[in-house]
Write a protein that holds these residues in place. Structure first.
Motif, PDB file in Angstrom:
ATOM      1  N   GLU A 220      54.605   8.995 -30.607  1.00 40.73           N
ATOM      2  CA  GLU A 220      54.496  10.425 -30.878  1.00 40.73           C
ATOM      3  C   GLU A 220      53.187  10.939 -30.286  1.00 40.73           C
ATOM      4  N   PRO A 221      53.108  12.235 -29.992  1.00 39.03           N
ATOM      5  CA  PRO A 221      51.858  12.798 -29.441  1.00 39.03           C
ATOM      6  C   PRO A 221      50.816  13.020 -30.535  1.00 39.03           C
ATOM      7  N   LEU A 222      50.240  11.918 -31.006  1.00 42.82           N
ATOM      8  CA  LEU A 222      49.309  11.984 -32.126  1.00 42.82           C
ATOM      9  C   LEU A 222      47.873  12.250 -31.664  1.00 42.82           C
ATOM     10  N   THR A 223      47.101  12.872 -32.527  1.00 51.59           N
ATOM     11  CA  THR A 223      45.666  13.031 -32.329  1.00 51.59           C
ATOM     12  C   THR A 223      44.954  11.915 -33.096  1.00 51.59           C
ATOM     13  N   PRO A 224      43.657  11.679 -32.823  1.00 48.64           N
ATOM     14  CA  PRO A 224      42.933  10.667 -33.603  1.00 48.64           C
ATOM     15  C   PRO A 224      42.999  10.907 -35.118  1.00 48.64           C
ATOM     16  N   PRO A 225      42.810  12.161 -35.607  1.00 48.55           N
ATOM     17  CA  PRO A 225      42.959  12.354 -37.060  1.00 48.55           C
ATOM     18  C   PRO A 225      44.353  12.035 -37.577  1.00 48.55           C
ATOM     19  N   ASP A 226      45.388  12.266 -36.745  1.00 49.06           N
ATOM     20  CA  ASP A 226      46.749  11.909 -37.151  1.00 49.06           C
ATOM     21  C   ASP A 226      46.862  10.404 -37.391  1.00 49.06           C
ATOM     22  N   VAL A 227      46.294   9.620 -36.476  1.00 52.39           N
ATOM     23  CA  VAL A 227      46.386   8.160 -36.590  1.00 52.39           C
ATOM     24  C   VAL A 227      45.693   7.686 -37.867  1.00 52.39           C
ATOM     25  N   THR A 228      44.467   8.155 -38.106  1.00 48.82           N
ATOM     26  CA  THR A 228      43.741   7.703 -39.293  1.00 48.82           C
ATOM     27  C   THR A 228      44.396   8.213 -40.573  1.00 48.82           C
ATOM     28  N   ARG A 229      44.888   9.452 -40.562  1.00 46.84           N
ATOM     29  CA  ARG A 229      45.528   9.995 -41.768  1.00 46.84           C
ATOM     30  C   ARG A 229      46.768   9.183 -42.124  1.00 46.84           C
TER      31      ARG A 229
END
Length: 332
Positions: A220-229
């Motif tokens: 998925e087109p995740l951002t760094p905060p998406d990955v950690t969250r």
């Protein structure tokens, strides 16, 4: 040019990262008017500074700073400064002239953090694992944010000298078969897989993408905060593995740094990522991998590691840059 700075004229200190620019005014030993601006909102560094000065009422001649010290996320080796993870590049001397400052100091952002570490409140330091710091011995620092910063602090006579380097761009060290497979994936994208390619905000996404490829999953087109969250919520198995691998690889790098510096004074972890991970980090394999150095496991077990929770800690170091020695570039 003769200085017209008076005892009441503030100094400007700024920590300029790849994403955020953090500003404060220094009055004597006290900081105030702390503001964080997005670098992407301004075409150049001077525009951001002038916006800040106007915002805090320090742009008029009678209130305007005459001296400044700036920490930059990138190498500071001469008059022309190019940021590693942002588009700004500028001349130190021209920046001083445009700001009409009498004195302007530039240094690497983790050099500034190294200057701060001895002045941080003990209550802001979270220990990870055991060990006890030895007095008057080298200290190691690293931290992941937009990029990966690395530095050290060396006792020399009555002084402490911070180091200025680009240790975040050393070649990534891996330790097991899974990490080797991830490294192979990354080599398809990058000719040189540096530590920063995985131990940074974008590095978390790189790890996620590589693990998706190994699992045969479309990322998925995740951002760094998406990955950690998602890792903290335990809602995505691959995000959880990406963060777990991030922590382990950071431990290997940290152990390498401590061995290189002989840092019996401890390892300090700054940056924007690790302090927000909470138990995901303290319960990770970071410390195991930090100590996993074969014949030197006992050597590393004696070295304490700390997470820095002080807000805007580089500004503390910059406050000392006007009077303490260390590598910097003073604008002509």
């Amino acid at each position: 040019m003769a200085s017209v700075r008076t005892a009441t004229t503030p100094r400007l200190i700024a920590d300029i990262g790849g994403t955020n620019a953090r500003f404060a005014l220094l009055r004597g030993e006290e900081r105030d008017a702390e503001v964080v601006l997005k670098c992407a909102d301004y075409p150049d560094i001077v525009s951001a500074i002038e916006h800040y000065l106007k915002q805090v009422g320090a742009s008029e001649p009678q209130a305007r700073p005459r001296e400044g010290a700036f920490a930059i996320a990138g190498p500071v080796t001469g008059d022309v400064i190019r940021m590693t993870n942002h588009v700004w590049q500028f001349s130190a001397s021209q920046t001083r002239q445009r700001l009409d400052f009498d004195r302007l100091i530039f240094m690497n952002d983790f050099t500034a953090l190294a200057m701060a570490v001895r002045h941080l409140p003990r209550s802001d330091l979270e220990p990870v694992g055991g060990g006890r710091a030895l007095p008057r011995t080298p200290i190691a620092l690293l931290g992941a944010g937009t990029g990966l910063g690395v530095s050290g602090l060396i006792p020399v006579g009555e002084h402490w000298i911070p180091l200025q380097g680009e240790g975040g761009h050393v070649t990534l060290s891996v330790m097991n078969e899974r990490e080797i497979e991830v490294l192979k994936q990354l080599h398809q994208r990058f000719s040189h897989v540096s530590a920063e390619r995985v131990l940074s905000g974008s590095g978390l996404v790189n790890l996620y993408d590589a693990l998706c490829a190994l699992e045969g999953v479309v990322p998925e087109p995740l951002t760094p905060p998406d990955v950690t969250r998602r890792a903290m919520e335990a809602s995505c198995r691959i995000c959880m593995e990406a963060v777990s691998m991030f922590c382990a690889l950071l431990g290997t790098l940290a152990g390498n740094l401590v061995l290189t510096l002989g840092a019996f004074g401890g390892l300090y972890i700054g940056g924007g990522i690790v302090p927000k991970l909470g138990r995901l980090f303290t319960g990770s394999h970071f410390r195991d991998r930090f100590e996993d150095k074969g014949r030197y496991a006992e050597y590393l077990a004696a070295v304490p590691t700390y997470i820095i929770h002080t807000p805007l800690p580089a500004l503390i170091g910059l406050a000392h840059a006007f009077s303490e020695p260390g590598p910097r570039w003073e604008a002509e």
